[in-house]
Design an enzyme around this catalytic site. Structure first.
Site, PDB file in Angstrom:
ATOM      1  N   ARG A   1       4.169  33.311  26.055  1.00 46.76           N
ATOM      2  CA  ARG A   1       3.671  33.424  24.753  1.00 46.76           C
ATOM      3  C   ARG A   1       2.056  33.358  25.027  1.00 46.76           C
ATOM      4  O   ARG A   1       1.576  32.931  25.982  1.00 46.76           O
ATOM      5  CB  ARG A   1       4.088  32.228  23.977  1.00 46.76           C
ATOM      6  CG  ARG A   1       5.624  31.928  23.852  1.00 46.76           C
ATOM      7  CD  ARG A   1       6.220  33.118  23.269  1.00 46.76           C
ATOM      8  NE  ARG A   1       5.865  33.208  21.999  1.00 46.76           N
ATOM      9  CZ  ARG A   1       6.573  34.228  21.056  1.00 46.76           C
ATOM     10  NH1 ARG A   1       7.164  35.182  21.640  1.00 46.76           N
ATOM     11  NH2 ARG A   1       6.237  34.112  19.841  1.00 46.76           N
TER      12      ARG A   1
ATOM     13  N   HIS B   1       3.184  43.344  24.635  1.00 46.73           N
ATOM     14  CA  HIS B   1       4.223  42.465  24.344  1.00 46.73           C
ATOM     15  C   HIS B   1       5.488  43.501  24.237  1.00 46.73           C
ATOM     16  O   HIS B   1       6.406  43.229  23.401  1.00 46.73           O
ATOM     17  CB  HIS B   1       3.846  41.995  23.021  1.00 46.73           C
ATOM     18  CG  HIS B   1       4.725  40.369  22.833  1.00 46.73           C
ATOM     19  ND1 HIS B   1       4.352  39.564  22.009  1.00 46.73           N
ATOM     20  CD2 HIS B   1       5.758  39.951  23.262  1.00 46.73           C
ATOM     21  CE1 HIS B   1       5.033  38.437  22.179  1.00 46.73           C
ATOM     22  NE2 HIS B   1       6.105  38.907  22.777  1.00 46.73           N
TER      23      HIS B   1
END
Length: 321
Positions: free
Chosen positions: A236, A284
């Site tokens: 993350r 991502h």
């Protein structure tokens, strides 16, 4: 009796997160169960018992008074957990083989990229320079994986089979064949000291926020044949201190990084990461998962729940994952 409605709340914008694409998949697997793509005025919010979501707006889920289960369509649930208005119902995270395999592909690709000196070789190609360097074997490199859940365990096993020396660190004790496992705050320094390439797959919690910082980087192995340690973060964005990463790349504390996640997404054009010669970045998409498998997974979970069986992969609010 009519089946309870499943609401889809998907805020993406990329091809793989097209809300219409997800709606088609859920229509196929849910049979006669109504599937609503929201936001939109498709009916009575009280009819919604299930919600499958990706990046819902804070407070959006509170509009459904009879919600029974929330299914998060991605692996990370930190944004949902931060929503103080989130209904107090089970929150289920994705745990499907496709996601695990894709993350392992990403980790192996980027470990090999740094191990096989791809940054140097691609720069040599651009400059039309024939200047091969000595290539050490995989066994000369120690890869350390932070986070030994399903994703970390699978990646560790794949890297071990390639020939790397693999260690792992997690909050609680784990046992993985052929992998030296460390756990807890008392053992993290010993784990870091022997790590040449650090792979971070941790969940984002209050305890892990900002954990990838200068203090941690300074504890990594300095005896690697690569010359300086490498960090790969596919966990993350909130795990990393981005100013520290840039400063440590510039002063040699780090030799290179691969980043798939960022503090703010999408990554802004002015970010130094785009053009830094020691940064490999991806948007991502390390474990972007096929809607087919996830939609089937959610449909199976709903069927289990309505049959009185236990839901799988329910998030523990106390741990945050």
């Amino acid at each position: 009796m009519n089946k309870a409605t499943l609401a889809l709340l998907i805020h993406g914008g990329t091809e793989n997160w097209s809300p219409e694409r997800w709606k088609r998949r859920f229509d196929e697997v849910c049979g006669d169960r109504p599937v609503w793509l929201l936001p939109g005025g498709q009916g009575d919010p009280a009819a919604v018992h299930y919600a499958a979501v990706w990046k819902p707006a804070p407070g959006e889920l509170a509009a459904f008074p009879n919600l029974r289960v929330i299914f998060n369509l991605g692996a990370g649930v930190d944004a949902l957990m931060a929503d103080k208005s989130l209904p107090k119902v089970p929150l289920v995270r994705v745990a499907v083989g496709d996601l695990t395999r894709r993350m392992t592909e990403y980790v192996v690709l980027h470990v090999l990229m740094h191990h096989r000196q791809e940054l140097y070789l691609r720069a040599s190609q651009r400059e039309k320079r024939w200047a091969p360097k000595y290539q050490w074997p995989a066994g000369a490199i120690s890869v350390g994986i932070m986070g030994l859940g399903t994703l970390g365990t699978d990646a560790a096993d794949a890297l071990r089979r390639i020939g790397f020396r693999v260690a792992g660190w997690s909050n609680s004790p784990k046992t993985i064949a052929g992998v030296e496992c460390f756990h807890g705050k008392a053992q993290i320094d010993a784990f870091l000291r022997q790590t040449d390439i650090l792979v971070c797959l941790l969940p984002l919690t209050p305890d892990t926020r900002g954990i990838l910082n200068r203090e941690l980087f300074a504890k990594l192995s300095r005896s690697s044949p690569m010359g300086a340690p490498v960090v790969i973060n596919a966990g993350r964005g909130g795990l990393q201190n981005e100013a520290d990463i840039l400063a440590c790349l510039d002063d040699g504390t780090l030799g290179a990084v691969s980043l798939d996640v960022y503090a703010a997404e999408p990554l802004q054009p002015e970010s130094p990461f785009w053009t830094h010669p020691k940064v490999v970045l991806t948007p991502h998409n390390a474990a972007d998962t096929d809607p087919d498998e996830i939609s089937r997974y959610v449909a199976r979970q709903i069927a289990r729940f309505e049959a009185g069986q236990t839901l799988e992969n329910v998030v523990d609010p106390a741990r945050g994952y």
